[in-house]
Design an enzyme around this catalytic site. Structure first.
Site, PDB file in Angstrom:
ATOM      1  N   CYS A 142       5.380   1.800   6.204  1.00  0.00           N
ATOM      2  CA  CYS A 142       4.679   1.728   4.925  1.00  0.00           C
ATOM      3  C   CYS A 142       3.155   1.806   5.116  1.00  0.00           C
ATOM      4  O   CYS A 142       2.644   2.814   5.577  1.00  0.00           O
ATOM      5  CB  CYS A 142       5.116   0.481   4.164  1.00  0.00           C
ATOM      6  SG  CYS A 142       4.758   0.581   2.380  1.00  0.00           S
ATOM      7  N   LYS A 163       3.427   1.635  -9.381  1.00  0.00           N
ATOM      8  CA  LYS A 163       4.151   1.399  -8.149  1.00  0.00           C
ATOM      9  C   LYS A 163       5.361   2.320  -8.044  1.00  0.00           C
ATOM     10  O   LYS A 163       6.139   2.453  -8.999  1.00  0.00           O
ATOM     11  CB  LYS A 163       4.603  -0.068  -8.085  1.00  0.00           C
ATOM     12  CG  LYS A 163       5.185  -0.506  -6.754  1.00  0.00           C
ATOM     13  CD  LYS A 163       5.495  -2.005  -6.797  1.00  0.00           C
ATOM     14  CE  LYS A 163       5.973  -2.523  -5.467  1.00  0.00           C
ATOM     15  NZ  LYS A 163       6.261  -3.986  -5.507  1.00  0.00           N
ATOM     16  N   SER A 192       8.824   1.003  -1.876  1.00  0.00           N
ATOM     17  CA  SER A 192       8.053  -0.020  -2.587  1.00  0.00           C
ATOM     18  C   SER A 192       6.600   0.080  -2.146  1.00  0.00           C
ATOM     19  O   SER A 192       6.202  -0.546  -1.170  1.00  0.00           O
ATOM     20  CB  SER A 192       8.620  -1.421  -2.286  1.00  0.00           C
ATOM     21  OG  SER A 192       7.855  -2.421  -2.927  1.00  0.00           O
ATOM     22  N   HIS A 235      11.009   1.677   3.264  1.00  0.00           N
ATOM     23  CA  HIS A 235      11.474   0.398   3.808  1.00  0.00           C
ATOM     24  C   HIS A 235      12.968   0.413   4.111  1.00  0.00           C
ATOM     25  O   HIS A 235      13.760  -0.315   3.501  1.00  0.00           O
ATOM     26  CB  HIS A 235      11.143  -0.737   2.847  1.00  0.00           C
ATOM     27  CG  HIS A 235       9.689  -1.093   2.809  1.00  0.00           C
ATOM     28  ND1 HIS A 235       9.068  -1.807   3.803  1.00  0.00           N
ATOM     29  CD2 HIS A 235       8.732  -0.796   1.898  1.00  0.00           C
ATOM     30  CE1 HIS A 235       7.788  -1.968   3.512  1.00  0.00           C
ATOM     31  NE2 HIS A 235       7.557  -1.354   2.369  1.00  0.00           N
ATOM     32  N   GLU A 237      14.325  -0.951   6.436  1.00  0.00           N
ATOM     33  CA  GLU A 237      14.703  -2.252   7.005  1.00  0.00           C
ATOM     34  C   GLU A 237      15.044  -3.297   5.946  1.00  0.00           C
ATOM     35  O   GLU A 237      15.562  -4.377   6.272  1.00  0.00           O
ATOM     36  CB  GLU A 237      13.565  -2.787   7.885  1.00  0.00           C
ATOM     37  CG  GLU A 237      12.418  -3.481   7.161  1.00  0.00           C
ATOM     38  CD  GLU A 237      11.429  -2.550   6.481  1.00  0.00           C
ATOM     39  OE1 GLU A 237      10.435  -3.047   5.901  1.00  0.00           O
ATOM     40  OE2 GLU A 237      11.634  -1.311   6.516  1.00  0.00           O
ATOM     41  N   ARG A 249       9.377 -11.486  -8.489  1.00  0.00           N
ATOM     42  CA  ARG A 249       8.047 -12.018  -8.197  1.00  0.00           C
ATOM     43  C   ARG A 249       6.992 -11.366  -9.078  1.00  0.00           C
ATOM     44  O   ARG A 249       6.125 -12.039  -9.636  1.00  0.00           O
ATOM     45  CB  ARG A 249       7.720 -11.768  -6.729  1.00  0.00           C
ATOM     46  CG  ARG A 249       6.335 -12.223  -6.277  1.00  0.00           C
ATOM     47  CD  ARG A 249       5.953 -11.534  -4.984  1.00  0.00           C
ATOM     48  NE  ARG A 249       5.820 -10.079  -5.182  1.00  0.00           N
ATOM     49  CZ  ARG A 249       5.901  -9.197  -4.198  1.00  0.00           C
ATOM     50  NH1 ARG A 249       6.130  -9.569  -2.962  1.00  0.00           N
ATOM     51  NH2 ARG A 249       5.756  -7.899  -4.468  1.00  0.00           N
TER      52      ARG A 249
END
Length: 309
Positions: A142, A163, A192, A235, A237, A249
């Site tokens: 990222c 985003k 993300s 991402h 992972e 969040r």
């Protein structure tokens, strides 16, 4: 073979419960084998979750791996307890004289900032240069991928208006690459981020190859053989619920966020998501570890000398 991590690292309990073979440091030294040394410079806010995610992937390979957790020198994370950092992390200044077979650098929540405005940018530049003499293979994720390509090739980072958030389909552009061995022609990966590195910039970077991309999310995986590096903008992972946690969040924080695309069934946050990328995450990290094993010197002090010549 197992992964070697500290006996009381929180990730150990999670991995053991999942069936990942984890070896204690005392047991590891009794084996007549040189483990692969992998360093993790963890810049993510939720460090414990990221430690577990990365350890799970590198611990699933058939090789013994010794994981070293690394932090930015003098930087105090806001979201991780100081005693956790003191117990399990070593500042980069303390490991800079050591060699590693592989080194992973994660993303960081600073994508909207110009690189030069990041508080630890000077040290990041020194770390990138250090990987060329003390690390056999580099893997960036990222923001770290964007930063590495900016440092090594001068590539710009483009901040997005909103985003880029969700699980997007990707194309395998290099099925003969050893890093994509076993990959499907198309596969999904979580995304993300608030910024992107664009394809035309990568093409102008010189010696770079885009291994995978997405029609919706752009370049995903870039190989930089001259610098011994693999750069992942997304991402792979992530855990199944990581995007859900990020969404919750952001909503609690008052951000006006779209539901992550192609993630919740029916785009309904009340329904649990399904993980459609786990196997490709294991493939990618397993292929990366295998490529390191096939080419790294047995004598760690020889690491980096191939680029000095």
């Amino acid at each position: 073979m197992p992964i070697t991590i500290p006996d009381d690292l929180p990730a150990r309990r999670t991995l053991t419960a999942e069936g990942v073979v984890v070896m204690g440091q005392a047991d590891a030294v009794r084996q007549d084998i040189r483990p692969m040394r992998i360093g993790l410079l963890n810049l993510m806010p939720d460090k414990i979750s990221t430690e577990t995610q990365i350890a799970r992937l590198i611990g699933a390979t058939p090789l013994q791996v010794e994981l070293t957790l690394v932090g930015i020198t003098g930087h105090v994370p806001r979201n991780t307890a100081a005693d956790h950092m003191a117990a399990f992390y070593r500042p980069w200044a303390d490991v800079r004289k050591e060699q590693f077979d592989g080194f992973i650098i994660t993303g960081a929540p600073v994508e909207k900032l110009p690189f030069e405005a990041v508080l630890y940018w000077d040290e990041m530049r020194r770390i990138f240069d250090w990987t060329q003499t003390h690390v056999h293979r580099l893997f960036t994720i990222c923001w770290a991928a964007q930063a590495a390509l900016h440092h090594f090739h001068g590539l710009p980072k483009h901040v997005l208006g909103e985003k880029l958030f969700g699980v997007f389909p990707h194309r395998n552009l290099a099925p003969c690459s050893p890093y994509l061995r076993g990959f499907s022609d198309r596969f999904s990966i979580p995304v993300s981020r608030w910024a992107e590195t664009r394809g035309p910039d990568i093409a102008a970077g010189g010696g770079l190859t885009v291994l995978a991309d997405s029609e919706d999310a752009g370049p995903c995986l870039v190989h930089d053989p001259r610098h011994g590096a693999l750069h992942m903008f997304n991402h792979v992972e992530y855990d199944t619920g990581t995007l859900a946690d990020e969404y919750a969040r952001d909503v609690v924080g008052g951000a006006s966020m779209r539901v992550p695309a192609h993630y919740f069934p029916g785009d309904d946050p009340a329904r649990p998501p399904e993980n459609g990328w786990r196997s490709h995450a294991h493939l990618l990290f397993g292929n990366w570890i295998n490529e390191i094993y096939q080419s790294t010197p047995f004598d760690l002090t020889e690491v980096g000398r191939d680029r000095l010549g």
